[in-house]
Scaffold this active site. Sequence first.
Site, PDB file in Angstrom:
ATOM      1  N   ILE A   1      12.223 -13.742   5.095  1.00  0.00           N
ATOM      2  CA  ILE A   1      12.965 -12.664   3.962  1.00  0.00           C
ATOM      3  C   ILE A   1      14.088 -13.920   3.467  1.00  0.00           C
ATOM      4  O   ILE A   1      14.314 -14.278   2.482  1.00  0.00           O
ATOM      5  CB  ILE A   1      13.913 -11.625   4.393  1.00  0.00           C
ATOM      6  CG1 ILE A   1      12.369 -10.567   4.783  1.00  0.00           C
ATOM      7  CG2 ILE A   1      14.430 -11.045   3.323  1.00  0.00           C
ATOM      8  CD1 ILE A   1      11.388 -10.412   3.927  1.00  0.00           C
TER       9      ILE A   1
ATOM     10  N   ASP B   1      20.810 -20.790  10.213  1.00  0.00           N
ATOM     11  CA  ASP B   1      20.007 -20.218  11.093  1.00  0.00           C
ATOM     12  C   ASP B   1      20.343 -20.962  12.642  1.00  0.00           C
ATOM     13  O   ASP B   1      20.649 -21.984  12.746  1.00  0.00           O
ATOM     14  CB  ASP B   1      18.441 -20.697  10.985  1.00  0.00           C
ATOM     15  CG  ASP B   1      17.506 -19.849  11.408  1.00  0.00           C
ATOM     16  OD1 ASP B   1      16.982 -18.978  10.901  1.00  0.00           O
ATOM     17  OD2 ASP B   1      17.201 -19.896  12.787  1.00  0.00           O
TER      18      ASP B   1
ATOM     19  N   LYS C   1      14.245   2.552   3.479  1.00  0.00           N
ATOM     20  CA  LYS C   1      13.416   1.319   3.873  1.00  0.00           C
ATOM     21  C   LYS C   1      12.594   1.826   5.032  1.00  0.00           C
ATOM     22  O   LYS C   1      11.229   1.689   4.848  1.00  0.00           O
ATOM     23  CB  LYS C   1      14.208   0.036   4.328  1.00  0.00           C
ATOM     24  CG  LYS C   1      13.406  -1.111   5.010  1.00  0.00           C
ATOM     25  CD  LYS C   1      12.324  -1.615   4.083  1.00  0.00           C
ATOM     26  CE  LYS C   1      11.226  -2.249   4.812  1.00  0.00           C
ATOM     27  NZ  LYS C   1      11.733  -3.752   4.849  1.00  0.00           N
TER      28      LYS C   1
ATOM     29  N   ASN D   1       8.154   2.163   4.732  1.00  0.00           N
ATOM     30  CA  ASN D   1       7.098   1.697   5.737  1.00  0.00           C
ATOM     31  C   ASN D   1       6.566   2.823   6.901  1.00  0.00           C
ATOM     32  O   ASN D   1       5.228   2.530   7.016  1.00  0.00           O
ATOM     33  CB  ASN D   1       7.827   0.949   6.791  1.00  0.00           C
ATOM     34  CG  ASN D   1       7.870  -0.476   5.897  1.00  0.00           C
ATOM     35  OD1 ASN D   1       7.320  -0.791   4.686  1.00  0.00           O
ATOM     36  ND2 ASN D   1       8.443  -1.529   6.645  1.00  0.00           N
TER      37      ASN D   1
ATOM     38  N   HIS E   1     -10.934  12.500  -6.306  1.00  0.00           N
ATOM     39  CA  HIS E   1     -10.060  13.621  -6.542  1.00  0.00           C
ATOM     40  C   HIS E   1      -8.902  13.311  -7.199  1.00  0.00           C
ATOM     41  O   HIS E   1      -8.225  12.080  -6.766  1.00  0.00           O
ATOM     42  CB  HIS E   1      -9.887  14.393  -5.277  1.00  0.00           C
ATOM     43  CG  HIS E   1      -8.731  15.785  -5.622  1.00  0.00           C
ATOM     44  ND1 HIS E   1      -7.426  15.665  -6.010  1.00  0.00           N
ATOM     45  CD2 HIS E   1      -9.165  16.955  -5.259  1.00  0.00           C
ATOM     46  CE1 HIS E   1      -7.289  17.018  -6.198  1.00  0.00           C
ATOM     47  NE2 HIS E   1      -8.162  17.909  -5.758  1.00  0.00           N
TER      48      HIS E   1
ATOM     49  N   CYS F   1       6.702  -5.114  10.455  1.00  0.00           N
ATOM     50  CA  CYS F   1       7.419  -4.134   9.858  1.00  0.00           C
ATOM     51  C   CYS F   1       6.953  -2.801   9.993  1.00  0.00           C
ATOM     52  O   CYS F   1       7.540  -1.823  10.669  1.00  0.00           O
ATOM     53  CB  CYS F   1       7.476  -4.521   8.281  1.00  0.00           C
ATOM     54  SG  CYS F   1       7.943  -6.223   8.276  1.00  0.00           S
TER      55      CYS F   1
HETATM   56  N1  SAJ Z   1      -3.603  -1.777   6.637  1.00  0.00           N
HETATM   57  C1  SAJ Z   1      -4.488  -1.048   6.876  1.00  0.00           C
HETATM   58  N2  SAJ Z   1      -4.812   0.046   5.951  1.00  0.00           N
HETATM   59  C2  SAJ Z   1      -4.532  -0.168   4.784  1.00  0.00           C
HETATM   60  C3  SAJ Z   1      -3.357  -1.132   4.358  1.00  0.00           C
HETATM   61  C4  SAJ Z   1      -2.807  -1.606   5.578  1.00  0.00           C
HETATM   62  O1  SAJ Z   1      -4.966  -0.991   8.090  1.00  0.00           O
HETATM   63  O2  SAJ Z   1      -5.170   0.636   3.646  1.00  0.00           O
HETATM   64  C5  SAJ Z   1      -2.732  -2.770   7.679  1.00  0.00           C
HETATM   65  C6  SAJ Z   1      -3.288  -4.097   7.467  1.00  0.00           C
HETATM   66  O3  SAJ Z   1      -4.117  -4.491   7.756  1.00  0.00           O
HETATM   67  C7  SAJ Z   1      -1.975  -4.636   8.382  1.00  0.00           C
HETATM   68  C8  SAJ Z   1      -0.975  -3.455   8.183  1.00  0.00           C
HETATM   69  O4  SAJ Z   1      -1.428  -2.413   7.937  1.00  0.00           O
HETATM   70  O5  SAJ Z   1      -2.198  -4.733   9.372  1.00  0.00           O
HETATM   71  C9  SAJ Z   1       0.385  -3.794   7.272  1.00  0.00           C
HETATM   72  O6  SAJ Z   1       0.327  -4.251   6.137  1.00  0.00           O
HETATM   73  P1  SAJ Z   1       0.555  -3.960   4.670  1.00  0.00           P
HETATM   74  O7  SAJ Z   1       0.026  -4.880   3.573  1.00  0.00           O
HETATM   75  O8  SAJ Z   1       0.394  -2.531   4.550  1.00  0.00           O
HETATM   76  O9  SAJ Z   1       2.105  -4.257   4.905  1.00  0.00           O
HETATM   77  P2  SAJ Z   1       3.233  -5.584   5.353  1.00  0.00           P
HETATM   78  O10 SAJ Z   1       3.594  -5.287   6.858  1.00  0.00           O
HETATM   79  O11 SAJ Z   1       2.415  -6.853   4.961  1.00  0.00           O
HETATM   80  O12 SAJ Z   1       4.500  -5.341   4.511  1.00  0.00           O
HETATM   81  C10 SAJ Z   1       5.036  -3.963   4.427  1.00  0.00           C
HETATM   82  C11 SAJ Z   1       5.284  -3.571   3.002  1.00  0.00           C
HETATM   83  N3  SAJ Z   1       5.590  -2.273   3.108  1.00  0.00           N
HETATM   84  C12 SAJ Z   1       5.086  -1.313   2.172  1.00  0.00           C
HETATM   85  O13 SAJ Z   1       3.861  -1.535   1.580  1.00  0.00           O
HETATM   86  C13 SAJ Z   1       5.409   0.227   2.268  1.00  0.00           C
HETATM   87  C14 SAJ Z   1       6.382  -4.447   2.268  1.00  0.00           C
HETATM   88  O14 SAJ Z   1       6.463  -3.769   1.075  1.00  0.00           O
HETATM   89  C15 SAJ Z   1       7.657  -4.604   2.983  1.00  0.00           C
HETATM   90  O15 SAJ Z   1       8.528  -5.388   2.633  1.00  0.00           O
HETATM   91  C16 SAJ Z   1       7.181  -4.979   4.437  1.00  0.00           C
HETATM   92  O16 SAJ Z   1       6.353  -4.141   5.116  1.00  0.00           O
HETATM   93  C17 SAJ Z   1       8.544  -5.324   5.378  1.00  0.00           C
HETATM   94  O17 SAJ Z   1       9.078  -6.541   5.541  1.00  0.00           O
HETATM   95  O18 SAJ Z   1       9.056  -4.420   5.786  1.00  0.00           O
END
Ligand code: SAJ
Length: 421
Positions: free
Chosen positions: A14, A33, A212, A216, A250, A266
């Site tokens: 970030i 850093d 935040k 998540n 749906h 995250c």
């Molecule tokens: N995943 C699933 N099924 C899904 C979606 C995701 O199994 O339908 C898994 C992915 O394969 C992965 C994990 O979830 O292993 C996380 O992936 P992600 O794409 O959902 O999220 P991150 O960790 O890359 O980023 C998230 C994001 N948060 C949200 O979408 C609410 C991002 O916007 C945040 O900034 C980031 O966390 C963070 O830094 O907190």
Amino acid sequence: MPFATISVIGLGYIGLPTAAVFASRKKKVIGVDVNQSAVDIINRGQIHIVEPDLDMVVHAAVTEGYLRATTKPEPADAFLIAVPTPFKGNHEPDLSYIESASKSIAPVLKKGDLVILESTSPVGATEQMAAWLSVARPDLSFPQTHGESSDIRIAHCPERVLPGHVLRELVQNDRVIGGMTPKCSELAISLYKIFVQGECIVTNARTAEMCKLTENSFRDVNIAFANELSMICDKLDISVWELIRLANRHPRVNILQPGPGVGGHCIAVDPWFIVSKTPEQAKLIRTAREVNDSKPQWIIEKVKLAISEFLKDKQDRTARDITIACFGLAFKPDIDDLRESPALAIAMQIAALHSGRVFTVEPNIEKLPDNLVTKLELTNIERSLAEADIVLLLVDHKEFKDTPKNLFLEKICIDARGILS
Ligand code: SAJ
């Protein structure tokens, strides 16, 4: 000129893109850093992390003289703290990086400075940071004691960018601005408006922290729902992928996709920050974490079952003769990030328990990190499909989706991502 110099503390996933984007708007940016090697790499105009296009932006920022990295904080007009907030063994948040970052900037703070906490944090962390700063600098006044007349302005503005799309989302996403007072928020907005095209929405620091964590946790709970459905459907002999496609027709249903577990730094971490503060209330959030954390083991059990069924069918063979191929190691599709990846954890565990060969296929990396080379064998799609008896689809990379399905279906195939459905 407001914010002649901006300092970003923590030059990771970030902090570095944020520093580079400020610098690309011709602001003087001092990146700080504790990792000397990261600092050296950045000062050569290169990057130590993987994020599309970031190398070009950092290279331009450094060669044009707007971005410089160092290990020791220097005076600036705004400080953005973007350091890790992991959890400890008992899922309690570990604020030690925020504590040492605030203590490191305290000596260079001056009247009028703005300090922003960007790290994802448990509720109350911004107030805690303000308290650490005020103890270190009794000669300055802070919002918790002096409100709008304080020397130092403090806000929490959580990062929300998606790895792989950071440069676009940094600019386009809306920002939640949680100032400790309205004036703190106002100053923080004027800082972010240097590059943010999304809306900056004002709230207080505690709500911004919770916002935040809520985003998540919302995603984690919804992925857990999909993962739970996948285990229910397996018992009932129903394709979960077809089921979700149908249910999502749906108008008010939008189920996410099951997978081998939730990875990254995250979504698998932040919900615990809510649970640790309010364990009595956060029942669903805790259960979702447990469901998602249990999914890799569920996949391993499927592999064990596949091995024993294979051996029942082919009595002339032993487990040593069985080759297993794990397709995908990254924590999500089309990236090369292996950190906190359930796919990698599954591949490692299979390599440890299986006496035969275990191949891994990860099109986004050229070689395995040094600590994995003795444990896993990296190979390509063609060889794996030619030689494997059991195939696991762990990540829905585009290369796998582009491979003719019948090549997988000729094998015993455990499809954790619905690529074949
Ligand atoms: N995943 C699933 N099924 C899904 C979606 C995701 O199994 O339908 C898994 C992915 O394969 C992965 C994990 O979830 O292993 C996380 O992936 P992600 O794409 O959902 O999220 P991150 O960790 O890359 O980023 C998230 C994001 N948060 C949200 O979408 C609410 C991002 O916007 C945040 O900034 C980031 O966390 C963070 O830094 O907190």
